[in-house]
Design a protein around this motif. Sequence first.
Motif, PDB file in Angstrom:
ATOM      1  N   ASP A 119       0.841  -1.196   0.000  1.00  9.59           N
ATOM      2  CA  ASP A 119       0.000   0.000   0.000  1.00  9.59           C
ATOM      3  C   ASP A 119       0.878   1.248   0.000  1.00  9.59           C
ATOM      4  OD1 ASP A 119       0.131   0.989   3.108  1.00  9.59           O
ATOM      5  OD2 ASP A 119       0.325  -1.195   2.904  1.00  9.59           O
ATOM      6  N   ASP A 120       0.279   2.389  -0.333  1.00  9.09           N
ATOM      7  CA  ASP A 120       1.038   3.636  -0.476  1.00  9.09           C
ATOM      8  C   ASP A 120       1.696   4.053   0.828  1.00  9.09           C
ATOM      9  OD1 ASP A 120       0.173   3.604  -3.047  1.00  9.09           O
ATOM     10  OD2 ASP A 120      -1.337   5.178  -2.814  1.00  9.09           O
ATOM     11  N   GLU A 121       1.019   3.874   1.963  1.00 10.80           N
ATOM     12  CA  GLU A 121       1.582   4.292   3.249  1.00 10.80           C
ATOM     13  C   GLU A 121       2.832   3.476   3.581  1.00 10.80           C
ATOM     14  OE1 GLU A 121      -1.505   3.720   2.630  1.00 10.80           O
ATOM     15  OE2 GLU A 121      -2.556   5.606   3.040  1.00 10.80           O
ATOM     16  N   SER A 122       2.806   2.165   3.300  1.00  7.72           N
ATOM     17  CA  SER A 122       3.986   1.333   3.561  1.00  7.72           C
ATOM     18  C   SER A 122       5.160   1.774   2.697  1.00  7.72           C
ATOM     19  CB  SER A 122       3.661  -0.141   3.284  1.00  7.72           C
ATOM     20  OG  SER A 122       2.693  -0.629   4.195  1.00  7.72           O
ATOM     21  N   VAL A 123       4.863   2.088   1.426  1.00  8.49           N
ATOM     22  CA  VAL A 123       5.922   2.557   0.533  1.00  8.49           C
ATOM     23  C   VAL A 123       6.487   3.879   1.034  1.00  8.49           C
ATOM     24  CG1 VAL A 123       6.421   3.371  -1.799  1.00  8.49           C
ATOM     25  CG2 VAL A 123       5.011   1.337  -1.456  1.00  8.49           C
ATOM     26  N   GLY A 124       5.599   4.778   1.485  1.00  7.86           N
ATOM     27  CA  GLY A 124       6.059   6.067   2.004  1.00  7.86           C
ATOM     28  C   GLY A 124       6.942   5.919   3.226  1.00  7.86           C
ATOM     29  N   LEU A 125       6.695   4.911   4.059  1.00  7.60           N
ATOM     30  CA  LEU A 125       7.517   4.672   5.235  1.00  7.60           C
ATOM     31  C   LEU A 125       8.871   4.087   4.854  1.00  7.60           C
ATOM     32  CD1 LEU A 125       7.846   4.488   8.338  1.00  7.60           C
ATOM     33  CD2 LEU A 125       6.739   2.255   8.221  1.00  7.60           C
ATOM     34  N   LEU A 126       8.888   3.161   3.892  1.00  9.11           N
ATOM     35  CA  LEU A 126      10.124   2.464   3.546  1.00  9.11           C
ATOM     36  C   LEU A 126      11.042   3.285   2.657  1.00  9.11           C
ATOM     37  CD1 LEU A 126       8.757  -1.134   2.792  1.00  9.11           C
ATOM     38  CD2 LEU A 126       9.954  -0.361   4.842  1.00  9.11           C
ATOM     39  N   GLN A 127      10.481   4.158   1.821  1.00  8.09           N
ATOM     40  CA  GLN A 127      11.273   4.864   0.817  1.00  8.09           C
ATOM     41  C   GLN A 127      12.445   5.638   1.409  1.00  8.09           C
ATOM     42  OE1 GLN A 127      10.304   4.948  -2.772  1.00  8.09           O
ATOM     43  NE2 GLN A 127      12.474   5.485  -2.831  1.00  8.09           N
ATOM     44  N   PRO A 128      12.237   6.493   2.402  1.00  2.07           N
ATOM     45  CA  PRO A 128      13.389   7.259   2.932  1.00  2.07           C
ATOM     46  C   PRO A 128      14.386   6.377   3.669  1.00  2.07           C
ATOM     47  CG  PRO A 128      11.397   7.698   4.204  1.00  2.07           C
ATOM     48  CD  PRO A 128      10.975   6.920   3.001  1.00  2.07           C
ATOM     49  N   LEU A 129      13.890   5.345   4.367  1.00  4.69           N
ATOM     50  CA  LEU A 129      14.806   4.454   5.078  1.00  4.69           C
ATOM     51  C   LEU A 129      15.697   3.691   4.094  1.00  4.69           C
ATOM     52  CD1 LEU A 129      12.359   2.973   7.757  1.00  4.69           C
ATOM     53  CD2 LEU A 129      14.118   4.734   8.104  1.00  4.69           C
ATOM     54  N   LEU A 130      15.111   3.252   2.977  1.00  9.33           N
ATOM     55  CA  LEU A 130      15.894   2.547   1.965  1.00  9.33           C
ATOM     56  C   LEU A 130      16.903   3.484   1.327  1.00  9.33           C
ATOM     57  CD1 LEU A 130      16.252  -0.141   0.387  1.00  9.33           C
ATOM     58  CD2 LEU A 130      14.572   0.723  -1.259  1.00  9.33           C
ATOM     59  N   ALA A 131      16.481   4.714   1.039  1.00  5.38           N
ATOM     60  CA  ALA A 131      17.386   5.690   0.425  1.00  5.38           C
ATOM     61  C   ALA A 131      18.536   6.040   1.357  1.00  5.38           C
ATOM     62  CB  ALA A 131      16.611   6.945   0.040  1.00  5.38           C
ATOM     63  N   ALA A 132      18.269   6.007   2.671  1.00  3.82           N
ATOM     64  CA  ALA A 132      19.301   6.348   3.650  1.00  3.82           C
ATOM     65  C   ALA A 132      20.208   5.160   3.967  1.00  3.82           C
ATOM     66  CB  ALA A 132      18.646   6.846   4.937  1.00  3.82           C
ATOM     67  N   GLY A 133      19.937   4.025   3.387  1.00  2.80           N
ATOM     68  CA  GLY A 133      20.770   2.851   3.636  1.00  2.80           C
ATOM     69  C   GLY A 133      20.523   2.189   4.967  1.00  2.80           C
ATOM     70  N   GLU A 134      19.329   2.403   5.539  1.00  2.00           N
ATOM     71  CA  GLU A 134      19.007   1.790   6.829  1.00  2.00           C
ATOM     72  C   GLU A 134      18.874   0.275   6.734  1.00  2.00           C
ATOM     73  OE1 GLU A 134      18.505   3.073   9.941  1.00  2.00           O
ATOM     74  OE2 GLU A 134      19.321   4.978   9.207  1.00  2.00           O
ATOM     75  N   PHE A 135      18.560  -0.244   5.571  1.00  2.00           N
ATOM     76  CA  PHE A 135      18.402  -1.687   5.396  1.00  2.00           C
ATOM     77  C   PHE A 135      18.579  -2.043   3.920  1.00  2.00           C
ATOM     78  CE2 PHE A 135      14.192   0.141   4.872  1.00  2.00           C
ATOM     79  CZ  PHE A 135      13.706  -0.502   3.752  1.00  2.00           C
ATOM     80  N   LEU A 136      18.756  -3.323   3.666  1.00  2.27           N
ATOM     81  CA  LEU A 136      18.764  -3.862   2.305  1.00  2.27           C
ATOM     82  C   LEU A 136      17.420  -4.527   2.046  1.00  2.27           C
ATOM     83  CD1 LEU A 136      22.313  -5.498   2.261  1.00  2.27           C
ATOM     84  CD2 LEU A 136      21.626  -3.397   1.098  1.00  2.27           C
ATOM     85  N   LEU A 137      16.977  -4.482   0.804  1.00  2.00           N
ATOM     86  CA  LEU A 137      15.646  -4.984   0.470  1.00  2.00           C
ATOM     87  C   LEU A 137      15.738  -6.139  -0.524  1.00  2.00           C
ATOM     88  CD1 LEU A 137      12.541  -4.694   0.646  1.00  2.00           C
ATOM     89  CD2 LEU A 137      12.688  -2.997  -1.195  1.00  2.00           C
ATOM     90  N   ILE A 138      15.058  -7.229  -0.192  1.00  3.13           N
ATOM     91  CA  ILE A 138      14.825  -8.327  -1.135  1.00  3.13           C
ATOM     92  C   ILE A 138      13.346  -8.286  -1.485  1.00  3.13           C
ATOM     93  CG2 ILE A 138      14.900 -10.815  -1.517  1.00  3.13           C
ATOM     94  CD1 ILE A 138      16.960 -10.979   0.751  1.00  3.13           C
TER      95      ILE A 138
END
Length: 897
Positions: A119-138
Motif C-alpha cells: 500500500d502507499d503508506e507502507s511505501v512512504g515509510l520504507l522509501q526514505p529508510l531505503l534511500a538512507a541505507g538503513e536496510f537492504l531490500l529483497i
Amino acid sequence: MNTSPLAPPWPLIGRTAELADATDLLTAPGGRGVIIRGPAGAGATRLGHEVWESARKLGHPVIRAAATHASRSVALGALAPLLSPGPHGRLTLRTDRLRTAQSRGRRPVLFVDDIHLLDDESVGLLQPLLAAGEFLLIATATPESRQESAGAHLAQDLNPVPLEPLPWTAVQTLLERVLDGPVERRTARQLHRVSGGRPLYLRELVGGALNGQQLVRETGLWRITTPLAPPPRLVELVRFRLATLAPPSHAVLEHLSLCGPDRPALFPPDVLDTLREAGLLRIQGEGPQALADLTDPLYGEVLRTTATLHRKRTMLLARAELAAVPSGDGPAGAELLRSTLWRLDAAVGVPPEDLLQAVQLARDAHDFRAALRLVTALVDVRPDAQSYLLLGEFQHACGCPQQAEDALARALELATTPDERLLGVVLRTQNLAQGLLRIDEAFAVNHRELKGAPHGDSAAVLKANEAALWTLVGDVGRAHTLLEEVADGSSRSALMAAVPSVYCLSESGRPEDALAAADQHADRPDCARAASVAHPAMLRSARARTLAEAGRLDEAEDLAHQAYDHAVDTRAGTAQIRAATDLAWIAYLQGDMPRARYWFASVVSTSRDQGFLSGLWWGQAGRALVCAVTGDRAASDDAWAEADRMLPDHGRRPECRLVEAWRAAALGRYGDARELLSDGARTALRTGLVVLASHLLYDVARLGDAHGVHPQLTELAIRCPNPLIALRARTAGALAAHAGAELERCAEEADVMGARLMAAETWTAAAGAHGRAGSQRKAASCRARAERLAPLCGARTPGLAPQGVRDNLTDREMEIALLAARGLGNAQIADQLALSVRTVGNHLHRVYAKVGVRDRRVLGQALCPEPVPHDRRVDGPRDRRRQPVERRRPPIGRGYE
C-alpha cells in the motif's frame, strides 16, 4: 507477515546461478537490494527466501513481510507486525535493535514478497529508510507488476534478478528428488509441458496425479499411465488469476486455448501488448510465420475445461470459417489441417476428401496422433480399403498393434487394386513381427504375396520388406542379400530399405558406410515427409546405434535422446520404444548399468502399456542381462523367465546367448558362460552380425580366455574398419600377453570412448600385469584409476576383481566363492553344482587361504568391490493387470509459493 520457514520445502533445483547472482547483488557495495521478477508459480518467493536465509547466515539481521491484495486495502497492513512507535508518535520500522549488527557492516535485510501489492503508506515509510541505507531490500514481483504502482516505484532502484521457468531436465531432477526414485523421461517432459516449468504448478500436478493414481511406480520407474488432468486446487488457482483479466484479454487467451497458436493479426494489438507484458502470451516467429501462443500451457488446460460446450463450438466453427477464406498469410496446408481438426472438435461433418487431405498433411508434419484421430473419423464416413490402410498404419505407429492388425486385415479384405494390397501386406507384416511378435506368420504373409507378385516394383518392395523382417530376427546376411537386389529399385522400395540398410551396414562392421547411407536416406524428400510407416525418429535412432557400435558413445547418446524426444513429442509410440531400446544398449556399452537398467525398464513399461511385444521382449531381455551383470540374480531370473517365454525359436537372436552367458557368470559358471558366448559368436558370424560377434568374443576374453579369442578378434578388426572392434582386439591381445603398458593404452582409449566399464576392467588388468612385473608404483596408479571408474558402473564382473584373486583361484574355486559370497550355504552350493557338501567346504577353505579372508561375510568384497547401490525399486511388478501396482505417496509439502 509470514515469519515461518516454508516447511517442508521442495529442494531448490535448477536455481544455483540465480541464487548466487542474487546473493552477490544483495551485498554488492552501494546496492540497495535485489528484486526477483518471474512469472507466477516460477518460485520467486522460494528463491527470495533462500537469498534471505543466505543473508542471515552471513550475519545480517533479517525480517520479512508479505504484501497481499487484502493488506493493500489497509494502511501499513503488510508492515504492521514490524512497526514500533517512534518520535512524535510516528510509527517507524523496528531497526533500532539491529543497529549493533549494522555498525559491524551488516545492515538489516528486509524481504517483501509481492512488493507491487504494498500500500502507499507502507511505501512512504520504507522509501526514505531505503534511500538512507538503513536496510537492504529483497523483493519479489511478477511481470505484470511492471504497471505503475507505489510498490513498483520503490523497487525500481533494486538490482534485477530475472527468473525463468525451469527447463525440463531440472524438472526431472526435481521430481526424482521428491519422489525418491527414477522418473521416466517421457513423464518428466509431460509434467514439464503441462506445468510450464513452474514449480508451484508442478507440485500441485504431482500431488493431484498421485491422489488420482495417474502417477504410479512400475518396474521401478515413476510414470504417468493415464491422461494428465490438472487437479481442482490448481484449476481454482488459475481461475482466480484469470478472473483479474479484462474481458478482451480473457477472450484472446480462450481463443488460443481452444484453437492453438494463431496469427497475431487476428487480435487487437493493444490486447496482445497487455498480455505479453503480463507474461501470459508470447509471439513466435516473424512476419507471415509469426504465431501468438500461450506462455503457460496450464492456462490453456484450465480454459478448455471451463469453457461451455456452446462456447467451444461457436469459437471453433468461427475460426474454421475464417480459415476457409484465403488470407495469404502462412502455409495453406497448415491452415487446412487445423481447420479440419477444428471442425472435428466442433462435432460437425467433414467431407472425406478434406479428411484424407488433412491426414496426409498430419503425416508430413509428423503429428501421428492427429493423423490417427483424422483417419478414425475417415473410416466412419468412408470405410474402404484406403481408409483402413491408413488406420492400421497410424495405429501401428502410435503403438496400438492389436488394433492395427484388425484394421489391416480388414483393409486386405476390401483391397481392390494391386497398390492397396501391396501396402496392406507391408504394413501387416511389420505390425505382426514388431508389434505382436508373430514372426513366422509375418514371413508367411510376405512369402505368399511375393510368390504371386510379378517382377518389378511390387516384388522389389516385398523383398525390401522381407529384408526388414530378417534384420528383426538378426540375420543380416540374408537381409543384405535382399537389399542388394533392390538397390536400384523404385522410390518405394528404397524407402522401405532405408532403416534396414543402415542397420545391416552397421552390424556388419561398416559404420562409415552406414552413416553415409543414413545421410543419403535422410536427404530424400519422401523420408523427410515421413511418407511411410517408419517415423523419422527411426532413421535417427538407427544412426545413433551405428555411432554407438563404432565407439562414438557420447555422440550416439545425444542423437538417441533427440530421436526419443521427437518420438515422444509427436506421440509416436513405436519410434519411442525403438529409441528407448537404443538408449538402453548405448548405456550398456558405456558401462553405465544403472542407466541401462533405467532405459530397459522404460521399454518394458511403455511396451506393456501398448501391447508392443517385440519391445517388451527387448526390454525384459535387457533387464535380465543388466541385472546379471550387476549381480542381482533374482531380478534377472524374473525378467528372463518372461522374455524366454515370449520369443519363438525363429526369433532367437544371438543376444539370447549373451544374456544366458552372463546369467551363468553370475553363478560363477565361467566355463559354461564362455561356451554360450562362443556359440553365440558363431551364430552371429554366420548371420552377418560382425559387431555383435566381436562383443561376444570380447566377453569370452573378459571371462578368462583372452588367448582363445584374440586371433578371431584380430581377424575381425582387420576385416572391418570399426574402432570399437579394433579396441576389443587390441585389449584381448594385451590381456593374453599380460602387457601392462598396452593395457594402459587400451584403458585410456576406452575411457575416451566413454566405455567406463571396459576401461575400469582394463585398468584392473593393467594393475595386475604391472604387479607381476614388479612395477608396484605403476600398479598402484592403475589400480587407483580402476577404483575411480568402477563404482560409477554399478557392475559386479570378474574383470573388476583384483588380478591377484583371479590368478590364484581356479574356475571351480571362483565359481564356489561367488556363490558363497552371495549368501548361499554349503548345502545349497553343493546341490546347485552337483558336488558333495564336503567338497564345497574344502574348496572354500582353500579360497579363504588364497584370498586372505576368514569367512564368507567379507569374501564378496574381496572378490569384487561393491558397486554404487542401484535402485532396487527397478524390479516392481511385471504386470499391473495381474499384480497390484506398487504406489508410494512422497511428501509433497509446500515450498514453491
